[in-house]
Design an enzyme around this catalytic site. Structure first.
Site, PDB file in Angstrom:
ATOM      1  N   ILE A 155      91.847   6.328  31.923  1.00 40.28           N
ATOM      2  CA  ILE A 155      92.589   7.360  31.199  1.00 40.28           C
ATOM      3  C   ILE A 155      92.388   7.197  29.691  1.00 40.28           C
ATOM      4  O   ILE A 155      92.154   8.173  28.979  1.00 40.28           O
ATOM      5  CB  ILE A 155      94.085   7.316  31.551  1.00 40.28           C
ATOM      6  CG1 ILE A 155      94.287   7.636  33.036  1.00 40.28           C
ATOM      7  CG2 ILE A 155      94.875   8.300  30.686  1.00 40.28           C
ATOM      8  CD1 ILE A 155      95.707   7.421  33.523  1.00 40.28           C
ATOM      9  N   ASP A 174      92.558  -3.494  23.477  1.00 33.97           N
ATOM     10  CA  ASP A 174      92.578  -3.753  24.913  1.00 33.97           C
ATOM     11  C   ASP A 174      92.366  -5.243  25.119  1.00 33.97           C
ATOM     12  O   ASP A 174      91.586  -5.862  24.394  1.00 33.97           O
ATOM     13  CB  ASP A 174      91.485  -2.953  25.631  1.00 33.97           C
ATOM     14  CG  ASP A 174      91.731  -2.849  27.132  1.00 33.97           C
ATOM     15  OD1 ASP A 174      91.737  -3.911  27.808  1.00 33.97           O
ATOM     16  OD2 ASP A 174      91.929  -1.733  27.629  1.00 33.97           O
ATOM     17  N   PRO A 207      99.091  -0.498  31.525  1.00 38.72           N
ATOM     18  CA  PRO A 207     100.140  -0.700  32.530  1.00 38.72           C
ATOM     19  C   PRO A 207     101.316  -1.465  31.929  1.00 38.72           C
ATOM     20  O   PRO A 207     101.178  -2.137  30.896  1.00 38.72           O
ATOM     21  CB  PRO A 207      99.438  -1.535  33.605  1.00 38.72           C
ATOM     22  CG  PRO A 207      98.355  -2.246  32.870  1.00 38.72           C
ATOM     23  CD  PRO A 207      97.897  -1.301  31.796  1.00 38.72           C
ATOM     24  N   ASN A 212     104.262  -7.030  28.040  1.00 39.43           N
ATOM     25  CA  ASN A 212     104.187  -5.937  27.055  1.00 39.43           C
ATOM     26  C   ASN A 212     105.375  -4.983  27.113  1.00 39.43           C
ATOM     27  O   ASN A 212     105.364  -3.939  26.461  1.00 39.43           O
ATOM     28  CB  ASN A 212     102.871  -5.156  27.198  1.00 39.43           C
ATOM     29  CG  ASN A 212     102.774  -4.359  28.491  1.00 39.43           C
ATOM     30  OD1 ASN A 212     103.730  -4.243  29.254  1.00 39.43           O
ATOM     31  ND2 ASN A 212     101.603  -3.803  28.756  1.00 39.43           N
ATOM     32  N   SER A 234     102.154   6.568  29.792  1.00 38.42           N
ATOM     33  CA  SER A 234     101.887   5.449  30.704  1.00 38.42           C
ATOM     34  C   SER A 234     103.142   5.043  31.475  1.00 38.42           C
ATOM     35  O   SER A 234     103.354   5.492  32.595  1.00 38.42           O
ATOM     36  CB  SER A 234     101.304   4.271  29.926  1.00 38.42           C
ATOM     37  OG  SER A 234     100.020   4.585  29.442  1.00 38.42           O
ATOM     38  N   ARG A 235     103.958   4.195  30.890  1.00 34.34           N
ATOM     39  CA  ARG A 235     105.213   3.773  31.497  1.00 34.34           C
ATOM     40  C   ARG A 235     106.278   3.704  30.414  1.00 34.34           C
ATOM     41  O   ARG A 235     106.030   3.234  29.299  1.00 34.34           O
ATOM     42  CB  ARG A 235     105.068   2.416  32.190  1.00 34.34           C
ATOM     43  CG  ARG A 235     104.295   2.457  33.503  1.00 34.34           C
ATOM     44  CD  ARG A 235     105.071   3.229  34.576  1.00 34.34           C
ATOM     45  NE  ARG A 235     104.403   3.251  35.871  1.00 34.34           N
ATOM     46  CZ  ARG A 235     103.610   4.237  36.294  1.00 34.34           C
ATOM     47  NH1 ARG A 235     103.370   5.268  35.483  1.00 34.34           N
ATOM     48  NH2 ARG A 235     103.066   4.203  37.488  1.00 34.34           N
ATOM     49  N   ASP A 259     106.007  11.420  28.116  1.00 33.89           N
ATOM     50  CA  ASP A 259     106.010  11.949  29.477  1.00 33.89           C
ATOM     51  C   ASP A 259     106.694  10.970  30.423  1.00 33.89           C
ATOM     52  O   ASP A 259     106.858  11.254  31.604  1.00 33.89           O
ATOM     53  CB  ASP A 259     104.568  12.197  29.932  1.00 33.89           C
ATOM     54  CG  ASP A 259     104.486  12.887  31.286  1.00 33.89           C
ATOM     55  OD1 ASP A 259     105.182  13.908  31.480  1.00 33.89           O
ATOM     56  OD2 ASP A 259     103.741  12.393  32.164  1.00 33.89           O
ATOM     57  N   GLU A 264     114.016   6.643  33.324  1.00 31.67           N
ATOM     58  CA  GLU A 264     113.717   7.928  33.965  1.00 31.67           C
ATOM     59  C   GLU A 264     114.109   7.991  35.431  1.00 31.67           C
ATOM     60  O   GLU A 264     114.246   9.080  35.993  1.00 31.67           O
ATOM     61  CB  GLU A 264     112.224   8.243  33.842  1.00 31.67           C
ATOM     62  CG  GLU A 264     111.303   7.378  34.673  1.00 31.67           C
ATOM     63  CD  GLU A 264     109.852   7.822  34.562  1.00 31.67           C
ATOM     64  OE1 GLU A 264     109.283   8.187  35.602  1.00 31.67           O
ATOM     65  OE2 GLU A 264     109.294   7.812  33.450  1.00 31.67           O
ATOM     66  N   HIS A 296     107.441  13.297  33.405  1.00 30.10           N
ATOM     67  CA  HIS A 296     106.423  12.562  34.166  1.00 30.10           C
ATOM     68  C   HIS A 296     105.514  13.527  34.932  1.00 30.10           C
ATOM     69  O   HIS A 296     105.275  13.376  36.130  1.00 30.10           O
ATOM     70  CB  HIS A 296     107.083  11.576  35.143  1.00 30.10           C
ATOM     71  CG  HIS A 296     106.230  10.367  35.424  1.00 30.10           C
ATOM     72  ND1 HIS A 296     106.713   9.088  35.412  1.00 30.10           N
ATOM     73  CD2 HIS A 296     104.913  10.258  35.736  1.00 30.10           C
ATOM     74  CE1 HIS A 296     105.744   8.237  35.706  1.00 30.10           C
ATOM     75  NE2 HIS A 296     104.640   8.931  35.906  1.00 30.10           N
TER      76      HIS A 296
END
Length: 330
Positions: A155, A174, A207, A212, A234-235, A259, A264, A296
């Protein structure tokens, strides 16, 4: 094989029933989330199929293992809601859908950004009411902005390529950088403090892990440019929402597009339009004109729904026959 489908919506039923013609599993659909209260429902099922807000902690997994359940199929890519160490100890086979449509999420990043930058949501409502004034709709241009991505999996890479096409300067962080790919599109990997300091737009594509959680917090926000744009598809747990709220108030954050949201599970995927939403922090966020929240839906395309159903059923068939899955976890 009997499969209990938790957190199921009408669209889940539609796509899973269609693709199940090739497998003939016995699918039972439940609106309920899988958690400590509802796990008893699964006692007679050989497999359970779950989504992002189902709770798969040690207590739930232990109770599943004490019934007939042997297999857990996650119809999503992330598995931060799964205690996979406990699943392994309990010999519960688990698989996910690692690649249903990275393009859907990457395009949703751009959709949210352009909505905020060009106020298309506000213009839509104004025009419906016969208001054609441009006052208050002055926007931002994306071209020439410095865009930084946290995470360059599938993504993240597609998102970077979109911004490259829009004429942006690209940076990324990353833990496993892909320098060959980065060189091919002109992206530079840098560490997080430098990324925070350089970026006009930061988009999260990693993720959620124990290390994190709340990586976007008061400290990291203080390192960012005043007026920075933050996008999270993402989350929700990657962002300390209270810190983001304070950063919006002091104008460190110029725009926020999310999102996903760390609380949530009590909100998203449900119609709460006739209820009183008790999450005060969430409701305060929605009062800001420079905040955009979607529920989401980044993944939610026809292509993705077909892939989710197809791959989940393939995983269930593979687990049943003790074969390797596309998305093996344990």
């Amino acid at each position: 094989m009997k499969v209990a489908m938790f957190s199921s919506k009408p669209y889940d039923r539609e796509y899973f029933v269609k693709h199940n013609r090739d497998y003939s599993f016995e699918l039972d659909f439940f609106d309920d989330q899988l958690n400590e209260t509802t796990v008893a429902i699964a006692a007679k099922y050989e497999a359970v199929c779950v989504f992002v807000n189902d709770r798969l902690n040690k207590q739930v997994l232990t109770q599943l293992s004490q019934g007939k359940t042997q297999f857990i199929a996650l119809r999503c890519a992330g598995y931060n809601n799964l205690d996979w160490h406990s699943a392994k100890e309990l010999k519960l086979r688990c698989a996910r859908v690692p690649d249903y449509s990275p393009t859907a999420v990457a395009e949703h990043v751009l959709a949210m950004l352009l909505t905020l930058y060009r106020s298309t949501h506000k213009a839509y409502n104004r025009v419906k009411e016969g208001n054609f004034s441009l006052y208050g709709l002055n926007g931002q241009e994306v071209r020439g902005k410095t865009v930084a991505l946290v995470g360059t999996g599938k993504i993240g890479k597609l998102t970077a390529e979109i911004f490259k096409g829009l004429g942006c300067e690209l940076y990324a962080y990353d833990i496993q950088p892909d320098h060959s790919w980065a060189n091919s599109i002109g992206l530079t990997y840098i560490d997080l403090p430098e990324l925070y300091a350089k970026a006009d737009i930061i988009s999260l594509h990693c993720p959620l892990t124990d290390t994190n959680r709340h990586m976007i917090n008061a400290e990291s926000l203080a390192q960012m440019k005043p007026g920075v744009t933050l996008i999270n598809t993402s989350r929700g747990g990657l962002v300390d929402t209270e810190a983001a709220y304070q950063a919006l108030k002091d104008r460190t954050l110029g725009y926020l597009a999310i999102d996903v949201y760390e609380e949530e599970a009590n909100l998203f995927f449900e119609d709460l339009s006739t209820d009183i939403i008790m999450d005060d922090l969430f409701m305060r966020l929605t009062t800001f004109p420079n905040v955009l929240v979607t529920g989401h839906q980044g993944f939610f395309t026809e292509h993705a729904l077909n892939n989710i159903a197809r791959t989940t059923l393939e995983n269930l068939a593979a687990m049943k026959s003790n074969q390797k899955c596309v998305g093996d976890i344990v």
